[in-house]
Design an enzyme around this catalytic site. Structure first.
Site, PDB file in Angstrom:
ATOM      1  N   GLU A 150      -9.280  -2.497  13.282  1.00  0.00           N
ATOM      2  CA  GLU A 150      -8.902  -1.256  12.604  1.00  0.00           C
ATOM      3  C   GLU A 150     -10.050  -0.241  12.622  1.00  0.00           C
ATOM      4  O   GLU A 150      -9.852   0.913  12.993  1.00  0.00           O
ATOM      5  CB  GLU A 150      -8.490  -1.544  11.163  1.00  0.00           C
ATOM      6  CG  GLU A 150      -7.947  -0.299  10.500  1.00  0.00           C
ATOM      7  CD  GLU A 150      -7.584  -0.519   9.045  1.00  0.00           C
ATOM      8  OE1 GLU A 150      -8.105  -1.463   8.423  1.00  0.00           O
ATOM      9  OE2 GLU A 150      -6.791   0.268   8.535  1.00  0.00           O
ATOM     10  N   ASP A 187      -7.769  -6.903  11.062  1.00  0.00           N
ATOM     11  CA  ASP A 187      -7.798  -5.981   9.925  1.00  0.00           C
ATOM     12  C   ASP A 187      -8.812  -6.551   8.932  1.00  0.00           C
ATOM     13  O   ASP A 187      -8.563  -7.573   8.292  1.00  0.00           O
ATOM     14  CB  ASP A 187      -6.412  -5.860   9.278  1.00  0.00           C
ATOM     15  CG  ASP A 187      -6.346  -4.682   8.313  1.00  0.00           C
ATOM     16  OD1 ASP A 187      -7.419  -4.185   7.909  1.00  0.00           O
ATOM     17  OD2 ASP A 187      -5.224  -4.267   7.953  1.00  0.00           O
ATOM     18  N   ILE A 225      -9.911  -5.497   6.012  1.00  0.00           N
ATOM     19  CA  ILE A 225      -9.352  -5.550   4.650  1.00  0.00           C
ATOM     20  C   ILE A 225      -7.926  -5.003   4.725  1.00  0.00           C
ATOM     21  O   ILE A 225      -7.729  -3.842   5.078  1.00  0.00           O
ATOM     22  CB  ILE A 225     -10.140  -4.674   3.637  1.00  0.00           C
ATOM     23  CG1 ILE A 225     -11.612  -5.070   3.589  1.00  0.00           C
ATOM     24  CG2 ILE A 225      -9.518  -4.788   2.244  1.00  0.00           C
ATOM     25  CD1 ILE A 225     -12.471  -4.165   2.692  1.00  0.00           C
ATOM     26  N   ASP A 226      -6.962  -5.829   4.435  1.00  0.00           N
ATOM     27  CA  ASP A 226      -5.598  -5.319   4.299  1.00  0.00           C
ATOM     28  C   ASP A 226      -5.257  -5.343   2.807  1.00  0.00           C
ATOM     29  O   ASP A 226      -5.581  -6.303   2.107  1.00  0.00           O
ATOM     30  CB  ASP A 226      -4.593  -6.172   5.084  1.00  0.00           C
ATOM     31  CG  ASP A 226      -3.214  -5.542   5.025  1.00  0.00           C
ATOM     32  OD1 ASP A 226      -3.050  -4.447   5.585  1.00  0.00           O
ATOM     33  OD2 ASP A 226      -2.309  -6.120   4.387  1.00  0.00           O
ATOM     34  N   THR A 285      -6.098  -2.388   1.011  1.00  0.00           N
ATOM     35  CA  THR A 285      -7.304  -1.689   0.536  1.00  0.00           C
ATOM     36  C   THR A 285      -7.102  -1.083  -0.849  1.00  0.00           C
ATOM     37  O   THR A 285      -7.996  -1.142  -1.693  1.00  0.00           O
ATOM     38  CB  THR A 285      -7.662  -0.543   1.515  1.00  0.00           C
ATOM     39  OG1 THR A 285      -7.585  -1.058   2.831  1.00  0.00           O
ATOM     40  CG2 THR A 285      -9.043   0.002   1.261  1.00  0.00           C
ATOM     41  N   ASP A 312      -1.865  -4.845  11.296  1.00  0.00           N
ATOM     42  CA  ASP A 312      -1.084  -5.178  10.098  1.00  0.00           C
ATOM     43  C   ASP A 312      -0.089  -6.303  10.381  1.00  0.00           C
ATOM     44  O   ASP A 312       0.532  -6.829   9.451  1.00  0.00           O
ATOM     45  CB  ASP A 312      -0.294  -3.951   9.612  1.00  0.00           C
ATOM     46  CG  ASP A 312      -1.206  -2.822   9.157  1.00  0.00           C
ATOM     47  OD1 ASP A 312      -2.110  -3.089   8.353  1.00  0.00           O
ATOM     48  OD2 ASP A 312      -1.011  -1.675   9.618  1.00  0.00           O
TER      49      ASP A 312
END
Ligand code: IPD
Ligand code: CA
Ligand code: CA
Length: 274
Positions: free
Chosen positions: A60, A80, A82-83, A85, A209
């Site tokens: 990302e 990703d 941090i998904d 956020t 994602d």
């Protein structure tokens, strides 16, 4: 041969994901969030690159700078850092690190780690899905009226998506049993895999994602389709993930009706009415 290779990838990357989950955070994390994103992505990409320099990466943070690369047949790590956020910055615990591996354009491996509650979801293609080492399965819900449905609504603020979301929501909300909007696409998929949710939908996402979570749902016995009616496309992901195909068909039928109404109203210049 491929099985051995995938095992080597899995054994190397799993502890890295756990390590990335230990990146220290301060109390006031709102302003530093991209710094954490970068730190985590850096740990993962740098260390995997050192080990397998010929592999490709779609991350990302990296993509913000260089754009999303083409998916080739080469092993490609889709990350990703941090998904979820917006949950992370408010100290809500539905947030995770997500790492997917695609080889020959096929989703081969998914690792998702939530360091806040120490939940580690894993899947390798053809070998099932696991939560903290224990095999997981979707539940067997087939009736939309009994389903708990997560529709990720945040994208509706984008004028391009507003009406699409609103018409679909209007139709679905009258039928389903319960509604959620979790704020983490990756964990939403994992929650379908483990049977906490019956259906999870998100439109207009990015490959990171979906790369790990979609495989985890499928390996847990769930069903994933594209919300535009076709096959799920990892490089342009819109997805409905459900515990069963029967449930998916019921959702898609209602959404088709909602889409029809939207297009008719558009043609007749009728504004959206809740
Ligand atoms: C977001 C989350 C959210 C979804 C957004 C994503 P981020 O990812 O998955 O649930 O609605 O569209 O961008 O920004 O937390 O990595
Ligand atoms: Ca992110
Ligand atoms: Ca994300």
């Amino acid at each position: 041969m491929l099985k051995m290779e995938v095992k080597a990838y899995y054994d190397f990357v799993l502890p890295l994901v756990r390590e990335a989950g230990q990146v220290e955070t301060k109390d006031e994390i709102y302003d530093e969030v991209t710094e954490y994103d970068r730190k985590i992505e850096n740990i993962l990409i740098r260390r995997i690159k050192e080990k397998w320099p010929h592999h490709n990466f779609i991350g990302e943070e990296e993509s913000h700078m260089n754009g999303i690369g083409e998916l080739t047949r080469n092993p490609t790590w889709i990350i990703d850092p941090i998904d979820g956020t917006s949950n992370f910055v408010r100290n809500m615990r539905d947030t995770c690190i997500s790492v997917g591996l695609v080889i020959d354009k096929e989703q081969i491996m998914g690792i998702v780690f939530n360091p806040f509650n120490d939940e580690l979801y894993t899947a390798v293609k053809g070998q099932g899905a696991f939560l903290n080492g224990l095999r997981i399965h979707v539940n067997q819900e087939k009736d939309i009226k009994k389903s708990i449905f997560n529709y990720e609504l945040s994208l509706a603020r984008n004028p391009k998506y507003y009406e699409l979301y609103m018409y679909r929501l209007k139709h679905l909300i009258q039928i389903i049993n319960g509604f959620r909007s979790l704020g983490s696409a990756v964990l939403g998929l994992c929650y379908v895999a483990v049977g906490r949710l019956d259906a999870y939908q998100c439109d207009g996402l990015y490959p990171w994602d979906a790369a790990a979570g979609v495989l985890i749902v499928r390996e847990a016995g769930g069903y994933v389709c594209d919300t535009r009616g076709g096959e799920f496309d990892l490089m342009d992901p819109n997805f409905l993930a459900t515990s069963t195909k029967e449930l998916s068909d019921q959702f898609m039928e209602i959404e088709r009706k909602a889409d029809e109404e939207r297009l008719n109203d558009l043609e007749n210049k009728k504004p959206f009415k809740p």
